[in-house]
Design a protein around this motif. Structure first.
Motif, PDB file in Angstrom:
ATOM      1  N   ILE A  33      25.110  34.113  44.606  1.00 14.32           N
ATOM      2  CA  ILE A  33      24.165  34.920  45.369  1.00 14.32           C
ATOM      3  C   ILE A  33      22.762  34.695  44.829  1.00 14.32           C
ATOM      4  N   VAL A  34      21.822  34.413  45.733  1.00 12.70           N
ATOM      5  CA  VAL A  34      20.404  34.369  45.381  1.00 12.70           C
ATOM      6  C   VAL A  34      19.801  35.658  45.925  1.00 12.70           C
ATOM      7  N   LEU A  35      19.251  36.486  45.037  1.00  9.53           N
ATOM      8  CA  LEU A  35      18.905  37.856  45.391  1.00  9.53           C
ATOM      9  C   LEU A  35      17.454  38.175  45.036  1.00  9.53           C
ATOM     10  N   ASP A  36      16.664  38.516  46.046  1.00 11.58           N
ATOM     11  CA  ASP A  36      15.281  38.911  45.819  1.00 11.58           C
ATOM     12  C   ASP A  36      15.238  40.339  45.277  1.00 11.58           C
ATOM     13  N   ILE A  37      14.301  40.628  44.380  1.00 11.84           N
ATOM     14  CA  ILE A  37      14.175  41.991  43.855  1.00 11.84           C
ATOM     15  C   ILE A  37      13.464  42.905  44.844  1.00 11.84           C
ATOM     16  N   ILE A  85      21.426  34.768  40.929  1.00 11.15           N
ATOM     17  CA  ILE A  85      20.080  34.366  40.521  1.00 11.15           C
ATOM     18  C   ILE A  85      19.094  35.319  41.184  1.00 11.15           C
ATOM     19  N   MET A  86      18.228  35.938  40.389  1.00 12.48           N
ATOM     20  CA  MET A  86      17.247  36.875  40.907  1.00 12.48           C
ATOM     21  C   MET A  86      15.953  36.151  41.263  1.00 12.48           C
ATOM     22  N   LEU A  87      15.382  36.509  42.414  1.00 14.45           N
ATOM     23  CA  LEU A  87      14.066  36.018  42.823  1.00 14.45           C
ATOM     24  C   LEU A  87      13.091  37.189  42.807  1.00 14.45           C
ATOM     25  N   THR A  88      11.900  36.971  42.289  1.00 12.24           N
ATOM     26  CA  THR A  88      10.925  38.050  42.306  1.00 12.24           C
ATOM     27  C   THR A  88       9.513  37.525  42.206  1.00 12.24           C
TER      28      THR A  88
END
Length: 219
Positions: free
Chosen positions: A46-50, A76-79
């Motif tokens: 999962i690629v997940l935006d904050i 993986i977090m995106l921010t």
């Protein structure tokens, strides 16, 4: 073909990243929010935006780690934020990696591939002496008695049990368990090792300190 779920509320970013991931050979499901995430079969990553509407990425990450079907899925977090608080909070909640906007799509693809390789190379059941770790159930037992660990304690033990007999430096441990962008102090590792040893009871003595370097499990 590995399946990636991309949770990103910016339509342009979501479409560009999804297109690039598909070009790299991944199956991609793009979602503008966390709504509907758990209605899908668990993906490979999962690629997940904050920064999301309604539930933010950290709230969704917490739900992922509490869900018995999704809790082993790499995230993986995106921010757009660069504050240490967001980074540490995400990693403590169980993010596997962290990338700050703006980012290069090729860098993201490289990190995704690295995480997928790491996830596929570790067996589901690990044992050492009387310690057993079932990665599918995220369950740890010592002499058949369940041991309650925090997320980071579990990840630390999982890393040690995946590398029995190998000396792991504090930098390597921080990189794998907390993420290579972690800017905290190395004593974070020492404190988690201390708590982990206590919770493992007599088996805690199998975690050896290698003075001036780091730790290893076993002789």
């Amino acid at each position: 073909m590995a399946k990636i779920v991309l949770v990103e509320d910016d339509d342009d970013i979501r479409e560009i990243v999804a297109y690039a991931l598909q070009g790299a050979g991944f199956e991609v499901l793009g979602l503008p929010s966390g709504e509907g995430l758990f209605a899908t079969p668990p993906p490979d990553l999962i690629v997940l935006d904050i920064m999301l509407p309604e539930d933010d990425g950290l709230t969704i990450l917490k739900k992922i780690r509490q869900n018995q079907h999704f809790n082993n899925t790499p995230v993986i977090m995106l921010t757009a934020k660069s504050s240490e608080y967001d980074k540490v909070k995400g990693l403590d909640l169980g993010a596997d990696d962290y990338i700050t906007k703006p980012f290069g799509v090729m860098e993201l693809i490289s990190r995704i591939k690295a995480l997928l390789r790491r996830a596929s190379n570790v067996p589901d059941l690990l044992t050492h002496e009387k310690i057993a770790l079932d990665h599918n159930k995220r369950k740890v037992t010592v002499d058949n008695n369940a041991v309650s660990l925090t997320f980071k304690e579990y990840e630390l033990l999982h890393y040690l049990m995946s590398n029995v007999g190998l000396v792991l430096s504090r930098d390597k441990i921080i990189g794998v368990v907390w993420g290579y962008d972690f800017e905290g102090e190395s004593r974070t590792v020492d404190m988690h090792i201390k708590f982990l040893r206590q919770k493992l009871g007599m088996c805690g003595e199998h975690i050896k300190t290698v003075r001036g370097v780091g730790y290893k499990l076993g002789d």
